[in-house]
Write an enzyme that holds these catalytic residues in place. Structure first.
Site, mmCIF file in Angstrom:
data_model
loop_
_atom_site.group_PDB
_atom_site.id
_atom_site.type_symbol
_atom_site.label_atom_id
_atom_site.label_comp_id
_atom_site.label_asym_id
_atom_site.label_seq_id
_atom_site.Cartn_x
_atom_site.Cartn_y
_atom_site.Cartn_z
ATOM 1 N N LYS A 77 17.294 3.460 1.421
ATOM 2 C CA LYS A 77 18.145 3.445 2.620
ATOM 3 C C LYS A 77 19.475 2.778 2.286
ATOM 4 O O LYS A 77 19.552 1.996 1.339
ATOM 5 C CB LYS A 77 17.438 2.687 3.738
ATOM 6 C CG LYS A 77 16.121 3.333 4.171
ATOM 7 C CD LYS A 77 15.720 2.816 5.524
ATOM 8 C CE LYS A 77 14.228 2.906 5.738
ATOM 9 N NZ LYS A 77 13.818 2.105 6.908
ATOM 10 N N LYS A 82 0.815 -1.190 0.000
ATOM 11 C CA LYS A 82 0.000 0.000 0.000
ATOM 12 C C LYS A 82 0.861 1.257 0.000
ATOM 13 O O LYS A 82 0.373 2.357 -0.280
ATOM 14 C CB LYS A 82 -0.879 0.024 1.268
ATOM 15 C CG LYS A 82 -1.693 -1.220 1.482
ATOM 16 C CD LYS A 82 -2.376 -1.194 2.858
ATOM 17 C CE LYS A 82 -2.532 -2.593 3.397
ATOM 18 N NZ LYS A 82 -2.979 -2.619 4.792
ATOM 19 N N GLY A 83 2.121 1.081 0.324
ATOM 20 C CA GLY A 83 3.001 2.226 0.579
ATOM 21 C C GLY A 83 3.157 3.196 -0.572
ATOM 22 O O GLY A 83 3.353 4.393 -0.362
ATOM 23 N N ASP A 101 14.408 -0.727 1.597
ATOM 24 C CA ASP A 101 15.130 -0.866 2.866
ATOM 25 C C ASP A 101 16.174 -1.965 2.694
ATOM 26 O O ASP A 101 17.287 -1.716 2.270
ATOM 27 C CB ASP A 101 14.120 -1.174 3.976
ATOM 28 C CG ASP A 101 14.776 -1.295 5.342
ATOM 29 O OD1 ASP A 101 15.986 -1.046 5.448
ATOM 30 O OD2 ASP A 101 14.072 -1.630 6.309
ATOM 31 N N ASP A 149 3.983 3.403 6.664
ATOM 32 C CA ASP A 149 3.252 3.238 7.913
ATOM 33 C C ASP A 149 4.099 2.629 9.025
ATOM 34 O O ASP A 149 5.117 1.999 8.789
ATOM 35 C CB ASP A 149 2.069 2.303 7.701
ATOM 36 C CG ASP A 149 2.529 0.854 7.524
ATOM 37 O OD1 ASP A 149 3.373 0.604 6.639
ATOM 38 O OD2 ASP A 149 2.071 -0.019 8.285
ATOM 39 N N GLU A 168 7.812 2.503 -6.053
ATOM 40 C CA GLU A 168 7.939 2.051 -4.666
ATOM 41 C C GLU A 168 8.011 3.234 -3.708
ATOM 42 O O GLU A 168 8.421 4.328 -4.091
ATOM 43 C CB GLU A 168 9.223 1.225 -4.514
ATOM 44 C CG GLU A 168 9.011 -0.275 -4.602
ATOM 45 C CD GLU A 168 8.408 -0.861 -3.325
ATOM 46 O OE1 GLU A 168 7.775 -0.127 -2.532
ATOM 47 O OE2 GLU A 168 8.573 -2.077 -3.128
ATOM 48 N N ASP A 169 7.623 2.980 -2.475
ATOM 49 C CA ASP A 169 7.776 3.985 -1.432
ATOM 50 C C ASP A 169 9.201 4.003 -0.894
ATOM 51 O O ASP A 169 9.843 5.035 -0.838
ATOM 52 C CB ASP A 169 6.775 3.735 -0.285
ATOM 53 C CG ASP A 169 6.754 2.276 0.172
ATOM 54 O OD1 ASP A 169 7.477 1.429 -0.398
ATOM 55 O OD2 ASP A 169 5.985 1.970 1.110
ATOM 56 N N PHE A 214 13.866 3.916 10.837
ATOM 57 C CA PHE A 214 12.485 3.593 10.470
ATOM 58 C C PHE A 214 11.719 4.898 10.264
ATOM 59 O O PHE A 214 11.710 5.769 11.134
ATOM 60 C CB PHE A 214 11.808 2.728 11.540
ATOM 61 C CG PHE A 214 10.529 2.135 11.037
ATOM 62 C CD1 PHE A 214 10.543 0.999 10.235
ATOM 63 C CD2 PHE A 214 9.309 2.735 11.319
ATOM 64 C CE1 PHE A 214 9.369 0.469 9.728
ATOM 65 C CE2 PHE A 214 8.117 2.209 10.822
ATOM 66 C CZ PHE A 214 8.152 1.079 10.026
ATOM 67 N N ARG A 219 0.367 6.823 7.427
ATOM 68 C CA ARG A 219 0.525 6.876 5.972
ATOM 69 C C ARG A 219 0.067 8.230 5.432
ATOM 70 O O ARG A 219 0.530 8.678 4.389
ATOM 71 C CB ARG A 219 -0.337 5.796 5.300
ATOM 72 C CG ARG A 219 0.133 4.371 5.528
ATOM 73 C CD ARG A 219 -0.631 3.431 4.600
ATOM 74 N NE ARG A 219 -0.576 2.034 5.012
ATOM 75 C CZ ARG A 219 0.399 1.201 4.706
ATOM 76 N NH1 ARG A 219 1.426 1.613 4.001
ATOM 77 N NH2 ARG A 219 0.364 -0.055 5.107
HETATM 78 P P1 IMP Z 1 12.543 -4.137 2.120
HETATM 79 O O1 IMP Z 1 12.169 -5.487 1.592
HETATM 80 O O2 IMP Z 1 13.297 -4.272 3.414
HETATM 81 O O3 IMP Z 1 13.342 -3.324 1.119
HETATM 82 O O4 IMP Z 1 11.242 -3.329 2.473
HETATM 83 C C1 IMP Z 1 9.996 -3.815 2.149
HETATM 84 C C2 IMP Z 1 8.842 -2.955 2.544
HETATM 85 O O5 IMP Z 1 8.872 -2.717 3.932
HETATM 86 C C3 IMP Z 1 8.778 -1.573 1.912
HETATM 87 O O6 IMP Z 1 8.207 -1.567 0.637
HETATM 88 C C4 IMP Z 1 7.888 -0.866 2.922
HETATM 89 O O7 IMP Z 1 6.535 -1.118 2.670
HETATM 90 C C5 IMP Z 1 8.326 -1.483 4.230
HETATM 91 N N1 IMP Z 1 9.338 -0.636 4.902
HETATM 92 C C6 IMP Z 1 10.681 -0.715 4.817
HETATM 93 N N2 IMP Z 1 11.289 0.236 5.554
HETATM 94 C C7 IMP Z 1 10.286 0.959 6.110
HETATM 95 C C8 IMP Z 1 10.242 2.121 6.972
HETATM 96 O O8 IMP Z 1 11.249 2.713 7.372
HETATM 97 N N3 IMP Z 1 9.005 2.553 7.329
HETATM 98 C C9 IMP Z 1 7.847 1.954 6.913
HETATM 99 N N4 IMP Z 1 7.833 0.892 6.107
HETATM 100 C C10 IMP Z 1 9.048 0.395 5.703
HETATM 101 MG MG MG Z 2 6.584 -0.810 -0.347
#
Ligand code: IMP
Ligand code: MG
Length: 183
Positions: A135, A47-48, A107, A163, A103-104, A156, A169
């Site tokens: 990040k 949803k991000g 990470d 969220d 993408e939002d 975070f 959000r």
């Molecule tokens: P990743 O797989 O670790 O790159 O992140 C996957 C998902 O986790 C992202 O698309 C976000 O929806 C969520 N996410 C990662 N980091 C954050 C954060 O700092 N705040 C909120 N949601 C996050």
């Molecule tokens: Mg996301």
């Protein structure tokens, strides 16, 4: 919801509404140029990415198609589980299309690298990624991200679609939460 509404829950603002707007304009200009004479299909990751998708797409001068996918990699917590599930798949057949994933945040990069693999196997003509936030941890994974809004430190963050346990959000900026919110 604004800074005042957050009260003591807000620790600090990292990216203001104005900074988001300015950067969205720059990204849209770049995307318009790169896809000037062709097809463009934006794939938003729910949803991000709702806010980025809505704001970015409206700044594009070229037409684009939009579709959505929902994947889950996190539970209610703040760290990636590494396990990705498709909760909702695309409606559109992406074979032969120019796909841009919206993408939002990246990470760990685990979600995106899984998603890129999944979409690549469907035979798009091209596949690129646009994320509002990246990040430093994202560099552990071999990912070529063409459009990045902001490179932020490893904290975070919430707001602008992001969220914590489904909240925050709807903040128009990106910030961090005070420690007491997590307790
Ligand atoms: P990743 O797989 O670790 O790159 O992140 C996957 C998902 O986790 C992202 O698309 C976000 O929806 C969520 N996410 C990662 N980091 C954050 C954060 O700092 N705040 C909120 N949601 C996050
Ligand atoms: Mg996301």
């Amino acid at each position: 919801m604004d800074q005042q509404d957050m009260g003591t829950a807000l620790e600090k603002v990292l990216v203001t509404e104005e900074q988001l707007e300015e950067r969205l304009g720059e990204l849209a200009r770049q995307i318009d140029e790169d896809y000037a004479d062709g097809d463009l299909l934006l794939v938003g990751v729910l949803k991000g990415a709702v806010m980025v998708m809505a704001d970015l797409s409206r700044r594009l001068h070229n037409p684009c198609d939009m579709d959505w996918m929902a994947v889950s990699s996190y539970g209610a917590g703040t760290t990636s589980s590494g396990v990705v599930r498709i909760l909702m798949d695309l409606d559109i057949d992406i074979s032969g299309r120019n796909v841009l994933i919206v993408e939002d945040v990246i990470d760990s990069g685990l979600t995106l690298s899984w998603l890129c693999g999944n979409l690549r196997s469907r035979g798009p003509a091209s596949l690129e990624v646009c994320t509002m936030v990246r990040k430093p941890t994202a560099f552990d994974v071999d990912l070529d991200v063409k459009y990045v809004g902001f490179d932020l430190p490893d904290e975070f963050i919430v707001g602008y679609g992001l969220d914590y346990a489904e909240k925050y959000r709807n903040l128009p900026f990106i910030g961090t939460l005070a420690q007491h919110v997590y307790e």
